[in-house]
Motif scaffolding. Structure first.
Motif, mmCIF file in Angstrom:
data_model
loop_
_atom_site.group_PDB
_atom_site.id
_atom_site.type_symbol
_atom_site.label_atom_id
_atom_site.label_comp_id
_atom_site.label_asym_id
_atom_site.label_seq_id
_atom_site.Cartn_x
_atom_site.Cartn_y
_atom_site.Cartn_z
ATOM 1 N N TYR A 67 0.831 -1.198 0.000
ATOM 2 C CA TYR A 67 0.000 0.000 0.000
ATOM 3 C C TYR A 67 0.870 1.254 0.000
ATOM 4 O O TYR A 67 1.855 1.336 0.730
ATOM 5 C CB TYR A 67 -0.928 0.044 1.222
ATOM 6 N N GLU A 68 0.476 2.205 -0.822
ATOM 7 C CA GLU A 68 1.095 3.527 -0.843
ATOM 8 C C GLU A 68 0.148 4.474 -0.119
ATOM 9 O O GLU A 68 -1.069 4.306 -0.186
ATOM 10 C CB GLU A 68 1.309 4.005 -2.286
ATOM 11 N N PRO A 69 0.687 5.503 0.548
ATOM 12 C CA PRO A 69 -0.205 6.420 1.263
ATOM 13 C C PRO A 69 -0.914 7.393 0.321
ATOM 14 O O PRO A 69 -0.333 7.896 -0.628
ATOM 15 C CB PRO A 69 0.743 7.174 2.194
ATOM 16 N N LEU A 70 -2.179 7.629 0.599
ATOM 17 C CA LEU A 70 -2.954 8.697 -0.035
ATOM 18 C C LEU A 70 -3.255 9.653 1.102
ATOM 19 O O LEU A 70 -4.135 9.417 1.923
ATOM 20 C CB LEU A 70 -4.238 8.169 -0.669
ATOM 21 N N TYR A 71 -2.483 10.708 1.171
ATOM 22 C CA TYR A 71 -2.555 11.632 2.293
ATOM 23 C C TYR A 71 -3.712 12.610 2.122
ATOM 24 O O TYR A 71 -3.793 13.322 1.135
ATOM 25 C CB TYR A 71 -1.225 12.383 2.435
ATOM 26 N N LEU A 72 -4.606 12.625 3.101
ATOM 27 C CA LEU A 72 -5.695 13.597 3.164
ATOM 28 C C LEU A 72 -5.464 14.454 4.400
ATOM 29 O O LEU A 72 -5.485 13.943 5.516
ATOM 30 C CB LEU A 72 -7.053 12.910 3.286
ATOM 31 N N ALA A 73 -5.262 15.716 4.194
ATOM 32 C CA ALA A 73 -5.034 16.613 5.330
ATOM 33 C C ALA A 73 -6.374 16.901 6.012
ATOM 34 O O ALA A 73 -6.901 16.069 6.727
ATOM 35 C CB ALA A 73 -4.354 17.892 4.867
ATOM 36 N N ASP A 74 -6.921 18.051 5.763
ATOM 37 C CA ASP A 74 -8.187 18.425 6.387
ATOM 38 C C ASP A 74 -9.369 18.251 5.451
ATOM 39 O O ASP A 74 -10.496 18.161 5.885
ATOM 40 C CB ASP A 74 -8.121 19.890 6.859
ATOM 41 N N GLU A 75 -9.082 18.229 4.160
ATOM 42 C CA GLU A 75 -10.178 18.144 3.199
ATOM 43 C C GLU A 75 -10.739 16.724 3.151
ATOM 44 O O GLU A 75 -10.036 15.751 3.355
ATOM 45 C CB GLU A 75 -9.733 18.590 1.803
ATOM 46 N N GLU A 76 -12.018 16.663 2.906
ATOM 47 C CA GLU A 76 -12.660 15.364 2.785
ATOM 48 C C GLU A 76 -12.663 14.904 1.338
ATOM 49 O O GLU A 76 -12.535 13.735 1.044
ATOM 50 C CB GLU A 76 -14.095 15.436 3.306
ATOM 51 N N LYS A 77 -12.831 15.868 0.417
ATOM 52 C CA LYS A 77 -12.893 15.530 -1.002
ATOM 53 C C LYS A 77 -11.605 15.930 -1.686
ATOM 54 O O LYS A 77 -11.012 16.960 -1.360
ATOM 55 C CB LYS A 77 -14.070 16.241 -1.670
ATOM 56 N N ILE A 78 -11.192 15.099 -2.632
ATOM 57 C CA ILE A 78 -9.995 15.386 -3.424
ATOM 58 C C ILE A 78 -10.343 15.203 -4.899
ATOM 59 O O ILE A 78 -11.237 14.434 -5.238
ATOM 60 C CB ILE A 78 -8.808 14.479 -3.025
ATOM 61 N N PRO A 79 -9.600 15.892 -5.770
ATOM 62 C CA PRO A 79 -9.843 15.688 -7.206
ATOM 63 C C PRO A 79 -9.438 14.274 -7.629
ATOM 64 O O PRO A 79 -8.336 13.822 -7.323
ATOM 65 C CB PRO A 79 -8.955 16.735 -7.875
ATOM 66 N N LEU A 80 -10.337 13.588 -8.303
ATOM 67 C CA LEU A 80 -10.051 12.243 -8.808
ATOM 68 C C LEU A 80 -8.865 12.278 -9.758
ATOM 69 O O LEU A 80 -8.021 11.378 -9.744
ATOM 70 C CB LEU A 80 -11.279 11.671 -9.508
ATOM 71 N N LYS A 81 -8.785 13.327 -10.569
ATOM 72 C CA LYS A 81 -7.713 13.399 -11.562
ATOM 73 C C LYS A 81 -6.326 13.426 -10.905
ATOM 74 O O LYS A 81 -5.364 12.977 -11.504
ATOM 75 C CB LYS A 81 -7.903 14.587 -12.502
ATOM 76 N N ASN A 82 -6.225 13.922 -9.652
ATOM 77 C CA ASN A 82 -4.922 13.942 -8.977
ATOM 78 C C ASN A 82 -4.385 12.536 -8.733
ATOM 79 O O ASN A 82 -3.197 12.268 -8.903
ATOM 80 C CB ASN A 82 -5.003 14.706 -7.658
ATOM 81 N N ILE A 83 -5.269 11.614 -8.333
ATOM 82 C CA ILE A 83 -4.848 10.234 -8.101
ATOM 83 C C ILE A 83 -4.368 9.619 -9.418
ATOM 84 O O ILE A 83 -3.308 8.999 -9.479
ATOM 85 C CB ILE A 83 -6.009 9.405 -7.510
ATOM 86 N N VAL A 84 -5.146 9.806 -10.470
ATOM 87 C CA VAL A 84 -4.818 9.233 -11.779
ATOM 88 C C VAL A 84 -3.542 9.860 -12.328
ATOM 89 O O VAL A 84 -2.639 9.159 -12.799
ATOM 90 C CB VAL A 84 -6.003 9.430 -12.753
ATOM 91 N N GLU A 85 -3.446 11.178 -12.256
ATOM 92 C CA GLU A 85 -2.286 11.881 -12.801
ATOM 93 C C GLU A 85 -1.000 11.501 -12.066
ATOM 94 O O GLU A 85 0.039 11.281 -12.689
ATOM 95 C CB GLU A 85 -2.525 13.386 -12.727
ATOM 96 N N ASP A 86 -1.059 11.410 -10.744
ATOM 97 C CA ASP A 86 0.121 11.011 -9.971
ATOM 98 C C ASP A 86 0.609 9.634 -10.401
ATOM 99 O O ASP A 86 1.809 9.416 -10.592
ATOM 100 C CB ASP A 86 -0.184 10.994 -8.469
ATOM 101 N N GLU A 87 -0.310 8.713 -10.583
ATOM 102 C CA GLU A 87 0.064 7.353 -10.979
ATOM 103 C C GLU A 87 0.680 7.327 -12.380
ATOM 104 O O GLU A 87 1.659 6.628 -12.631
ATOM 105 C CB GLU A 87 -1.148 6.430 -10.902
#
Length: 185
Positions: A104-124
């Motif tokens: 497992y790799e970390p998906l860090y969520l600070a204070d926000e509950e929602k994140i852009p889906l494209k960020n996960i895809v783009e990072d990968e």
């Protein structure tokens, strides 16, 4: 499964619901990635499954795309297929990230509950790109001597003269003068 690709996701809520997302994102919507490509045509196929492992929210899935990257030898476009598995665990601190189980790799969520889906895809996708993309066959750099002579032969022009050819002529001239007995100085 969601019918439409959402712009923002709440991974914890989706994990609580054991939801999945499947669809395509246009490459042109991935700004950081698009800047590295020859063109931003095409789509990224995305399949993500949200769940829980113990108390940990997880995101697992697969992405695939064919990207047009620049060959670092000839600077022409190269179609680069990417097929990558995603295995992320949602964490809120560095301490939790360091305790993740293997795989497992970390998906860090600070204070926000929602994140852009494209960020996960783009990072990968960015992690899947090679450092120095190049054609599988031997291509030639655009300004290399081999390429210049090949271009001039194709165009019917005389090959480009070497800047050292003048020195060779002077050397030949000196040899001839010495052979003929000339001692001009």
């Amino acid at each position: 499964m969601l019918a439409k690709m959402p712009e923002f996701i709440d991974p914890i809520l989706l994990a609580d619901r054991n939801a999945s997302i499947e669809g395509e994102l246009p490459v042109s919507s991935l700004d950081r990635l698009a800047a590295m490509l020859s063109n931003d045509d095409g789509n990224v196929a995305v399949k993500l499954f949200f769940g829980k492992v113990g108390k940990l929210a997880t995101v697992e899935g697969h992405i695939s795309a064919i990207l047009a990257v620049k060959c670092q030898r000839c600077l022409e476009a190269v179609e680069w297929p990417i097929s990558s598995d995603i295995k992320l665990a949602v964490v809120h601190s560095l301490a939790l990230a360091n305790k993740l189980s293997d795989g497992y790799e970390p998906l860090y969520l600070a204070d926000e509950e929602k994140i852009p889906l494209k960020n996960i895809v783009e990072d990968e996708l960015l992690l899947s790109l090679p450092d120095i993309p190049k054609h599988q066959h031997d291509c030639i750099a655009p300004n290399s001597p081999k390429n210049m002579s090949a271009r001039s032969h194709k165009a019917g022009e005389a090959p480009m003269e070497s800047p050292f050819s003048i020195l060779a002529e002077l050397q030949n001239q000196k040899k001839l003068e010495t052979k003929n007995g000339s001692t001009k100085k």
